[in-house]
Every structure is written in structure tokens, then in C-alpha cells.
Design a protein around this motif. Structure first.
Motif, PDB file in Angstrom:
ATOM      1  N   LYS A 194      11.640  -4.085   8.532  1.00 43.05           N
ATOM      2  CA  LYS A 194      10.951  -4.704   9.671  1.00 43.05           C
ATOM      3  C   LYS A 194       9.872  -3.807  10.269  1.00 43.05           C
ATOM      4  N   PHE A 195       9.786  -2.559   9.815  1.00 39.31           N
ATOM      5  CA  PHE A 195       8.743  -1.659  10.319  1.00 39.31           C
ATOM      6  C   PHE A 195       7.366  -2.215   9.950  1.00 39.31           C
ATOM      7  N   PRO A 196       6.345  -1.896  10.726  1.00 40.39           N
ATOM      8  CA  PRO A 196       4.981  -2.291  10.337  1.00 40.39           C
ATOM      9  C   PRO A 196       4.610  -1.682   8.986  1.00 40.39           C
ATOM     10  N   LYS A 197       3.803  -2.380   8.235  1.00 39.30           N
ATOM     11  CA  LYS A 197       3.345  -1.825   6.957  1.00 39.30           C
ATOM     12  C   LYS A 197       2.558  -0.542   7.206  1.00 39.30           C
ATOM     13  N   SER A 198       2.721   0.388   6.283  1.00 38.85           N
ATOM     14  CA  SER A 198       2.007   1.653   6.389  1.00 38.85           C
ATOM     15  C   SER A 198       1.818   2.214   4.997  1.00 38.85           C
ATOM     16  N   LYS A 199       1.103   3.315   4.918  1.00 36.84           N
ATOM     17  CA  LYS A 199       0.910   3.967   3.623  1.00 36.84           C
ATOM     18  C   LYS A 199       2.247   4.409   3.045  1.00 36.84           C
ATOM     19  N   GLU A 200       3.155   4.835   3.928  1.00 37.60           N
ATOM     20  CA  GLU A 200       4.471   5.277   3.471  1.00 37.60           C
ATOM     21  C   GLU A 200       5.382   4.106   3.145  1.00 37.60           C
ATOM     22  N   ARG A 201       5.168   2.964   3.806  1.00 41.32           N
ATOM     23  CA  ARG A 201       6.037   1.795   3.612  1.00 41.32           C
ATOM     24  C   ARG A 201       5.203   0.533   3.374  1.00 41.32           C
ATOM     25  N   PRO A 202       4.538   0.446   2.235  1.00 45.49           N
ATOM     26  CA  PRO A 202       3.725  -0.746   1.957  1.00 45.49           C
ATOM     27  C   PRO A 202       4.564  -1.999   1.711  1.00 45.49           C
ATOM     28  N   TYR A 203       5.854  -1.825   1.520  1.00 43.45           N
ATOM     29  CA  TYR A 203       6.754  -2.953   1.261  1.00 43.45           C
ATOM     30  C   TYR A 203       7.291  -3.587   2.546  1.00 43.45           C
ATOM     31  N   ALA A 204       7.030  -2.960   3.698  1.00 42.94           N
ATOM     32  CA  ALA A 204       7.631  -3.387   4.961  1.00 42.94           C
ATOM     33  C   ALA A 204       6.802  -4.494   5.624  1.00 42.94           C
ATOM     34  N   GLY A 205       7.023  -4.679   6.920  1.00 45.41           N
ATOM     35  CA  GLY A 205       6.218  -5.626   7.686  1.00 45.41           C
ATOM     36  C   GLY A 205       6.730  -7.049   7.685  1.00 45.41           C
ATOM     37  N   ILE A 206       7.975  -7.285   7.301  1.00 44.31           N
ATOM     38  CA  ILE A 206       8.519  -8.644   7.312  1.00 44.31           C
ATOM     39  C   ILE A 206       9.131  -8.916   8.681  1.00 44.31           C
ATOM     40  N   SER A 207       8.591  -9.899   9.362  1.00 41.89           N
ATOM     41  CA  SER A 207       9.060 -10.205  10.713  1.00 41.89           C
ATOM     42  C   SER A 207      10.042 -11.371  10.748  1.00 41.89           C
ATOM     43  N   TYR A 261       8.808  -5.624  -1.336  1.00 41.09           N
ATOM     44  CA  TYR A 261       7.635  -5.966  -2.144  1.00 41.09           C
ATOM     45  C   TYR A 261       7.717  -7.426  -2.611  1.00 41.09           C
ATOM     46  N   PHE A 262       8.892  -7.797  -3.098  1.00 39.53           N
ATOM     47  CA  PHE A 262       9.079  -9.150  -3.628  1.00 39.53           C
ATOM     48  C   PHE A 262       8.897 -10.205  -2.548  1.00 39.53           C
ATOM     49  N   MET A 263       9.580 -10.045  -1.408  1.00 40.39           N
ATOM     50  CA  MET A 263       9.525 -11.078  -0.371  1.00 40.39           C
ATOM     51  C   MET A 263       8.151 -11.157   0.284  1.00 40.39           C
ATOM     52  N   ASN A 264       7.443 -10.045   0.386  1.00 41.81           N
ATOM     53  CA  ASN A 264       6.080 -10.111   0.921  1.00 41.81           C
ATOM     54  C   ASN A 264       5.193 -10.993   0.044  1.00 41.81           C
ATOM     55  N   LYS A 265       5.352 -10.862  -1.271  1.00 41.20           N
ATOM     56  CA  LYS A 265       4.600 -11.711  -2.202  1.00 41.20           C
ATOM     57  C   LYS A 265       4.999 -13.176  -2.053  1.00 41.20           C
ATOM     58  N   VAL A 266       6.292 -13.407  -1.943  1.00 39.04           N
ATOM     59  CA  VAL A 266       6.801 -14.780  -1.834  1.00 39.04           C
ATOM     60  C   VAL A 266       6.294 -15.440  -0.560  1.00 39.04           C
ATOM     61  N   TYR A 267       6.383 -14.718   0.559  1.00 39.38           N
ATOM     62  CA  TYR A 267       5.933 -15.284   1.829  1.00 39.38           C
ATOM     63  C   TYR A 267       4.426 -15.527   1.836  1.00 39.38           C
ATOM     64  N   ALA A 268       3.678 -14.708   1.119  1.00 37.62           N
ATOM     65  CA  ALA A 268       2.215 -14.850   1.096  1.00 37.62           C
ATOM     66  C   ALA A 268       1.761 -16.032   0.248  1.00 37.62           C
ATOM     67  N   ASP A 269       2.638 -16.553  -0.603  1.00 39.34           N
ATOM     68  CA  ASP A 269       2.287 -17.666  -1.491  1.00 39.34           C
ATOM     69  C   ASP A 269       2.762 -18.968  -0.858  1.00 39.34           C
ATOM     70  N   SER A 270       1.852 -19.663  -0.189  1.00 37.63           N
ATOM     71  CA  SER A 270       2.217 -20.895   0.526  1.00 37.63           C
ATOM     72  C   SER A 270       2.661 -22.009  -0.407  1.00 37.63           C
ATOM     73  N   THR A 271       2.269 -21.937  -1.678  1.00 38.04           N
ATOM     74  CA  THR A 271       2.661 -22.996  -2.614  1.00 38.04           C
ATOM     75  C   THR A 271       4.165 -22.992  -2.885  1.00 38.04           C
ATOM     76  N   LEU A 272       4.830 -21.864  -2.598  1.00 37.29           N
ATOM     77  CA  LEU A 272       6.275 -21.784  -2.826  1.00 37.29           C
ATOM     78  C   LEU A 272       7.074 -22.446  -1.716  1.00 37.29           C
ATOM     79  N   GLU A 273       6.423 -22.625  -0.569  1.00 42.74           N
ATOM     80  CA  GLU A 273       7.040 -23.328   0.557  1.00 42.74           C
ATOM     81  C   GLU A 273       8.395 -22.747   0.941  1.00 42.74           C
ATOM     82  N   VAL A 274       8.448 -21.435   1.073  1.00 39.36           N
ATOM     83  CA  VAL A 274       9.678 -20.746   1.452  1.00 39.36           C
ATOM     84  C   VAL A 274       9.763 -20.673   2.970  1.00 39.36           C
ATOM     85  N   SER A 275      10.909 -21.004   3.506  1.00 41.58           N
ATOM     86  CA  SER A 275      11.102 -21.048   4.952  1.00 41.58           C
ATOM     87  C   SER A 275      10.955 -19.669   5.581  1.00 41.58           C
ATOM     88  N   THR A 276      10.308 -19.647   6.746  1.00 42.67           N
ATOM     89  CA  THR A 276      10.201 -18.420   7.537  1.00 42.67           C
ATOM     90  C   THR A 276      10.988 -18.547   8.837  1.00 42.67           C
TER      91      THR A 276
END
Length: 790
Positions: free
Chosen positions: A670-683, A741-756
Motif C-alpha cells: 500500500k506504500f506509494p510507488k517509488s524507485k525502491e518499490r515500483p510494485y507498490a501503490g495499490i490503494s 507487479y501483477f495486480m498493478n498490471k491487472v488493475y491498469a487494464d480496463s478490459t479485464l474489468e476487475v473489481s476495485t
């Protein structure tokens, strides 16, 4: 033309008499003409309609005439048979010209005759055999013309031809050389493929591009000559390069190779299964079993193509660009790298690995070097006084010289030219096979699986880091110690027995006495920070993976009750009736763990993870359909309460004794994305659990959202190869980033229609307190072991 009339008449007479001539070999029967044999590849499809892969002896998939580009048809007729639509299988004018010029001008074989040759003729063994074969081709061609339309013959011709490079048939050729379907081929692409028909070995675009390009332009010239293209089109098209978009075809190529191998084994079991009467449960009309290599089946799976790509990328992204480099640095500190054990023990591991290697199996005659078959396919023979092992498979016949044990050991310690894996591509190097085994053991492996918790459909399956070099599947085949990811099953028992997530227990070591559950000595698990002496809620205890709290619950209910809960939630791996089970000492697969965690999201109903939905035969008839097994494992309220507890893992939790917020073990997602944690930032809401096993051998993270549950494991092949420090080897540092990394990609792809959104609450009012933001005053344990719904 009249001077050739006697020759033509003689040929016709020979054609008419051929049927009754005893010198001819038996001709195809009516049934064979109606259903010519053809090895058809089985195609595997994703849930979103993409071809995931194929199983084949020959990479052939038939298409119908209306699936062919008109450019293909024009190129074929213009080049191979200009009067195709005028004759009935034999072109008399072309035959007369060929005879008059002794075959130098071509024209003797029509498209139908060429098809007859491909379908029913073997290679001639001499001139007379060739003449006899030619007569047979005339007869078969005429019969084909009577039983099939011109369009069907063209489709059969294109479907049958071998375009080399594992491209049999026009559908495969279009895909292999241009990454297109046959209907999408342009004029110049069609001309190139038709040009290959004359001699695919010579006009091979990969080996002889210049020769192939010249041949393509010859076909374009024929198309111009026959009016299929204009002069202007010919001038512009012949100047174009080939523009190949080549895709290598191999069982190991493409996405989801681990999954496709698991699927292959599953299909074999399905098609080998028999009923009580000894008949195959799934069988063809003649009672024989289906063959995935030649029956042209269509296998429909639950894998989502986009998600699978994202999952494979996520594993690679974390291991290649961070974790493996950190691991290599750690290993440099060790004298017996990559092992963290004595040399005498690691030598046993190395010797065992040698005997399991493909090189050893081949040298010792236990595996065919050509086709990889083992067991019943291999037989010992003596050739020139030397023992060999021959593969008896009908499509192989390869033999391997047997080597004595001492010779094999010497080979494994002899420097050898080889290609080895690296995250930057294969490396050509020289090393001994034993050194290569040690080298490979220094790599971290990973497994990842995602499923829809409501349908049981598996969406992603990443069995390892590289199938070519590490073929072992870590999703279902592999079982590793699960560590703290097992704790939710323990907590689920407490909630199911009526305890609130807000119920407080003492944070003090719990002692299991010698003799209790067969213990040989007292056992008392400690917390990693060894901080004790105050009360915490169950929710706080799980969020911070406190061993004392988990042990307290185990003390109340015992291992048998916990095992029963795990079994109800789909865990089938062996579980010992010991208190340490609470801390995850059991070896369990990712496949089981993801299925079990999905029970929490699916309102307490366990749904079997499945990856097959249906199987169709080559004609589109449904052979089998599949739905998952289900059973109620938890009440809906218990399941929802567990989701609430597990969301604490990725949140801050207030500790009244400390007077501050304490982060759950998975908070960094849940931390903000950063150079050290590019996989983070999921709210968005995530119910998750980290897991780290003894000596950091295994790192886990399992994350659940309303639509998807994903499990990730990271560790080396051998448990004695591991990170030195928990900060590096813990699940929050190894498995969790891959999930991010995986979930950030999934959430960014609106065609997958994954619930947030949030997890769905039960319709009935909750009788379990979930709001634990305000803790009771007081730092000593004053309650009892009874449920407290204050």
C-alpha cells in the motif's frame, strides 16, 4: 497438337485399364477417399479465445475454403494448375505437353493429382514404380473430383502440404511465417507460400531467403500472366522484401509452458481412463481413445491470455531486476556456495541431482535422447558387440550407447561446451556438467497461480522461471513449507467457534508440554521481535503474524480441529497432528493454498480450482464439459470476518500498549510507488497473508480481492539454498512484490474489468464485532478463553 494424339489416347487407355491391372497396389477404399487420414494438431485455447499452444506430431490444423484468402487461391491456380476449373482431375493438354517435352516444361500434375500423391502415395523406388504411381494418382484424382468440390480440393491441398519449419498446412504456415490467419494473407505473402509448394526445402525462407524471394516473384509473374494481378501491381509487389514475422513452433515455446505440460498430463489421464467394463470413458466412434497428437481436438481452458502475460512478466520483473542479484551477493559470502550446509551434505544433494538430470538419464539408457521417452519405449540391444538402448516408439527408433557408471561420472566432471540460463539470455560457455548443476542451484525459483474464487477458474499459472532450463512445476507438482500463510486456517477455527476478531488474548509465550500430541520435549514458539507482556486482539495478532497468538488458538482447539478446517477448505497435502502445524510446518502446493484462500472470498464455499472447461473433437462436437466441485466449508459470517482480519495484513494496526500504529506484514503493497518499490501503490482492498519459513527457505504472499485470489511462492530448488537474513528472505520481500507487479498490471487494464471495490458483506446483520480500532484499556490479560463480543 495432333501428332501427340496417339500418346494422349494411350495414356487415357492406360488410365482406364489401371483399375483392373493386378500389378497395381491396392487403391484407397471409398471410406478412405471420404475420410483421408491426417494427423491434426490439438489446439489449446484461453478463456478469451487466444491459442495458447498445440500438441502435435505434425503442426497441422485444417481450415475450410472460406477461411482462405482469395490471394492464396489465385496464386495457387495461376502457378500450379491454370486450367484447374476446366478439367476433372487430369489436364490432358498439360499431360500432352509434358510427354512431348519429356517433362521439361512441367504441367503434368494437376492440383488434384498433387493432392492424391500427398494423401495416398509413398515415395517411388524406381522408374517403373514412378510410372505405376502416376497411374494410381490419375485414378485417385478422378475419384477425388467425383467426391469433392473444387473448393474442397483446394482446401484439402493447402491443409495437407508441409511448409517445413514445423508448419504443416496453411493455417500453421500463415502463423509461423507471418503471424496471420490464412484469410489475412496479402498477395505477396500468398505468393511466397505458394512458391514453396514446388520444393519447400529449397524455397525455405529461413535458410534460403534470396532463392525464396526469387521464387515468390515467379509466382507473382504467373499471377500477372493469368490476370490475377495487373502489370502495375506486379511491378510494385516484386520490389517488396519478404517481411517475415517468423514464430518458432515448439512445445516449449509461447506463454504458459508449465501449464501446458500439466494440461498434457491431465489430458492423458482423462483419455486413458476406463469404465468398469474396460471401455474408454471418452472414446471415438470406433471405441478407440482420443490422441491429442493427431485427432485435432480443441481444448478450452480457463487461462486468461492477458493475465497470464502479466503474471509471467511480474515474476521476471522482480527476480531478474532485483531479487536474484541480491541473492547472488548474499551467496558470495559462503564458502560452500550456494549451500548453507556442510559439504558432506551438499555432496549428497549434488549426486542426487546428477542422477535426475536429463544428461544422466540419456547416458544410462533411461531416456531417449531424440524424443525424451522413457520406460516401456526403451529396449536394450547389442550392435557390433556394444550394448545400446533403442527407442521403440514408432515415430522415433533412435538408439543410445550405454555408458557404465564410472564413465558417466567422468563425463560429468569433464569440461563441456554448453549453453546455460541467465536472466539476460542463454550464455555459451564451457564448464563441467557438475558445475552447471551447482550453478543452476543458485537461482531462485518461483510459482504463481491466480483463480476466480467464485467460479474456480484458474486465470494464470506460472510454474517456474524458465521451462527450457527448469522444467519442474511449482504450482501443483511442487509442495513447499507454507509458513505463516497457514495461520488463517487456525484463526478461521477460532472465528468459526464464536470468537470475535476483536477478542483479546495475552501476548505471552504458550507452552505445549512434553508428551502432549507426542512431543518429545516442551515446545513454545516465540515472536520474531520477542516483545511480550500485553494483550492484543486476534485481528492484530494475524495482521502482525504473531506466533504467540496463533499458538494460543492452537492450544484452545488442538491440531485435529485445525486439520479438519484445512481439509474442508481444500488442503489435501499431508498434515501432521502437531502443534507446530499452526506455524505452517506442512508442505503444501500453491494450487491448494489459492483454492483454500478463495473460500474466504466465496462466502465460505470452497470451489475446486479447475483449468478445463470443455473438449471438442475436430468437427466441433463436445466430447466433455467440466464444472468444479463445491462444498460449504465456513459460514458466510466467518468467511467475511476472516477477510476483515486478512485486510489487516495490508493495513496499519493500532497497538494501545505501544501507543502507536504498527504496520501489518504486507503493508508495503500500500506504500506509494517509488524507485525502491515500483510494485507498490495499490490503494484497493486486499486481504492477504505473508509467509516466511524456517531459515528463510520459502517466501510466500497470498492476496485476495473480490474477483481474484493469487498465490506467489519464491525459493531455491533446495531448501539449503536460501537468504542469510530474514529481511531479504521474508515473503514480504520475495513473494509480495511479484503480487504487486501483477495486480498493478491487472488493475491498469480496463478490459479485464476487475473489481476495485470492497468485499461483499453478508446480507444478514453481522453478529461478530469487526471494528477493533479502539482497544480495551489495561495491559494485562484479564479476560478468559470465552468469546467476548463487547
Amino acid at each position: 497438337m495432333l501428332i501427340f494424339l496417339p500418346i494422349i489416347l494411350f495414356a487415357v487407355m492406360m488410365y482406364g485399364a489401371a483399375v483392373a491391372w493386378p500389378g497395381f497396389d491396392p487403391l484407397p477404399t471409398f471410406e478412405e477417399l471420404e475420410n483421408p487420414k491426417s494427423n491434426l494438431a490439438t489446439e489449446v485455447y484461453t478463456s478469451d479465445g487466444k491459442i495458447l499452444g498445440k500438441y502435435f506430431y505434425q503442426n497441422r490444423v485444417n481450415v475450410s475454403y472460406d477461411q482462405l484468402s482469395p490471394n492464396l487461391i489465385k496464386a495457387l491456380v495461376s502457378t500450379e494448375d491454370e486450367r484447374y476449373y476446366e478439367h476433372s482431375g487430369i489436364d490432358i493438354r498439360g499431360l500432352a505437353r509434358a510427354v512431348a517435352k519429356f517433362g521439361k516444361s512441367g504441367g503434368a500434375s494437376t492440383i488434384t493429382q498433387q493432392l492424391a500423391k500427398m494423401l495416398f502415395s509413398d515415395a517411388p523406388k524406381g522408374s517403373w514404380d514412378r510410372i505405376k504411381q502416376k497411374m494410381q494418382e490419375w485414378i485417385i484424382a478422378a475419384q477425388l473430383e467425383r467426391r469433392y468440390t473444387k473448393d474442397e480440393i483446394i482446401a484439402m491441398y493447402f491443409n495437407r502440404f508441409d511448409f517445413v519449419n514445423n508448419a504443416v498446412g496453411i493455417k500453421s504456415a500463415s502463423s509461423v511465417y507471418f503471424d496471420k490467419t490464412p484469410a489475412e494473407l496479402s498477395v505477396e505473402e500468398s505468393a511466397l507460400l505458394v512458391g514453396m509448394l514446388k520444393n519447400p526445402s529449397l524455397f525455405n525462407p529461413l535458410r534460403f531467403p534470396d532463392t525464396t524471394l526469387h521464387r515468390r516473384n515467379v509466382v507473382l509473374g504467373q499471377m500477372k500472366r493469368n490476370g490475377a494481378i495487373s502489370e502495375a501491381e506486379f511491378d510494385s509487389l516484386k520490389a517488396l522484401p519478404m517481411n517475415l514475422d517468423y514464430s518458432k513452433v515448439d512445445h516449449k515455446e509461447g506463454i504458459a509452458p508449465y501449464f501446458r505440460e500439466i494440461l498434457r498430463a491431465e489430458l492423458k489421464e482423462i483419455f486413458d481412463e476406463k469404465d468398469e467394463e474396460g471401455n474408454y470413458k471418452l472414446r471415438k466412434a470406433d471405441g478407440s481413445p482420443y490422441d491429442i497428437y493427431k485427432d485435432g481436438l480443441k481444448i478450452y481452458t480457463t487461462i486468461n491470455y492477458k493475465m497470464q502475460k502479466y503474471a509471467e512478466w511480474a515474476v521476471k520483473e522482480h527476480l531478474r531486476y532485483q531479487l536474484q542479484d541480491d541473492f547472488f551477493k548474499d551467496l558470495k559470502r559462503r564458502r560452500n556456495a550456494p549451500f548453507s550446509i556442510r559439504e558432506s551434505e551438499s555432496d549428497k544433494i549434488m549426486n542426487s541431482a546428477m542422477k535426475r538430470s536429463e544428461r544422466y538419464l540419456i547416458l544410462s539408457g533411461k531416456q531417449c535422447a531424440n524424443c525424451g521417452r522413457r520406460g516401456r519405449f526403451l529396449e536394450e540391444e547389442v550392435i557390433d558387440g556394444k550394448k545400446v538402448v533403442r527407442c521403440k516408439a514408432e515415430d522415433c527408433g533412435h538408439f543410445t550407447k550405454l555408458h557404465p557408471k564410472d564413465s558417466i561420472n567422468a563425463i560429468f566432471n569433464r569440461p563441456t561446451q554448453m549453453k546455460v540460463f541467465s536472466w539476460n539470455g542463454e550464455i555459451d560457455t564451457v564448464m563441467t556438467p557438475m558445475d552447471s548443476i551447482r550453478y543452476y542451484k543458485s537461482f531462485l525459483q518461483s510459482g504463481l497461480m491466480t483463480m476466480d474464487p467464485h467460479t474456480g477458474h484458474i486465470k494464470t499459472w506460472v510454474g517456474g522461471i524458465d521451462y527450457d532450463h527448469f522444467a519442474y512445476d511449482h504450482v501443483r507438482q511442487g509442495r513447499r513449507q507454507v509458513g505463516s500463510t497457514f495461520k488463517p486456517f487456525v484463526y478461521a477455527v477460532a472465528i468459526d467457534e464464536g470468537f470475535s476478531p476483536c477478542y483479546e488474548v495475552p501476548n505471552v509465550p504458550v507452552v505445549f508440554k512434553k508428551g502432549e500430541y507426542g512431543l518429545l520435549k516442551d515446545w513454545s514458539p516465540k515472536n520474531s521481535d520477542e516483545d511480550y507482556g500485553y494483550n492484543v486482539s486476534l485481528k492484530y495478532g494475524l495482521a502482525n503474524s504473531m506466533n504467540t497468538v496463533t499458538a494460543w488458538i492452537m492450544k484452545q482447539f488442538g491440531p485435529e480441529r485445525v486439520i479438519k478446517m484445512a481439509r474442508n477448505m481444500g488442503i489435501v497435502s499431508p498434515l501432521d497432528t502437531v502443534p507446530a502445524l499452526a506455524l505452517g510446518v506442512a508442505d503444501v502446493s500453491i494450487y491448494e493454498m489459492v483454492g483454500a484462500f478463495s473460500t474466504f472470498v466465496n462466502k465460505g464455499v470452497w470451489t475446486e480450482p479447475i483449468f478445463l472447461t470443455r473438449i471438442e473433437d475436430k468437427d466441433g462436437n463436445i466430447v466433455a464439459e467440466y464444472v468444479p466441485k463445491t462444498r460449504e466449508a465456513l459460514s458466510e459470517q466467518t468467511a467475511y470476518a476472516m477477510l476483515d482480519l486478512l485486510q489487516g495484513v495490508t493495513s496499519y494496526n493500532y497497538n494501545e500498549y505501544k501507543g502507536k500504529n504498527v504496520a501489518g506484514t504486507g503493508i508495503r503493497i500500500k506504500f506509494p510507488k517509488s524507485k525502491e518499490r515500483p510494485y507498490a501503490g495499490i490503494s484497493y482492498p486486499i486481504a492477504g497473508k505473508t509467509g516466511t519459513t524456517q531459515n528463510n527457505s520459502d517466501g510466500w504472499f497470498i492476496g485476495a480481492t473480490p474477483d481474484l485470489v493469487t498465490g506467489v511462492w519464491v525459493g531455491a530448488e533446495d531448501r539449503s539454498v536460501r537468504f542469510t537474513y530474514t529481511s531479504d528472505g521474508q515473503g514480504a520481500n520475495t513473494g509480495l512484490p511479484i503480487y504487486g507487479y501483477f495486480m498493478n498490471k491487472v488493475y491498469a487494464d480496463s478490459t479485464l474489468e476487475v473489481s476495485t471495490g470492497n468485499f461483499e458483506r453478508p446480507e444478514q446483520p453481522l453478529d461478530i464485532e469487526l471494528d477493533c480500532d479502539v482497544f480495551r484499556k489495561g495491559n494485562t490479560f484479564e479476560g478468559s478463553a470465552e468469546p467476548n463480543f463487547q
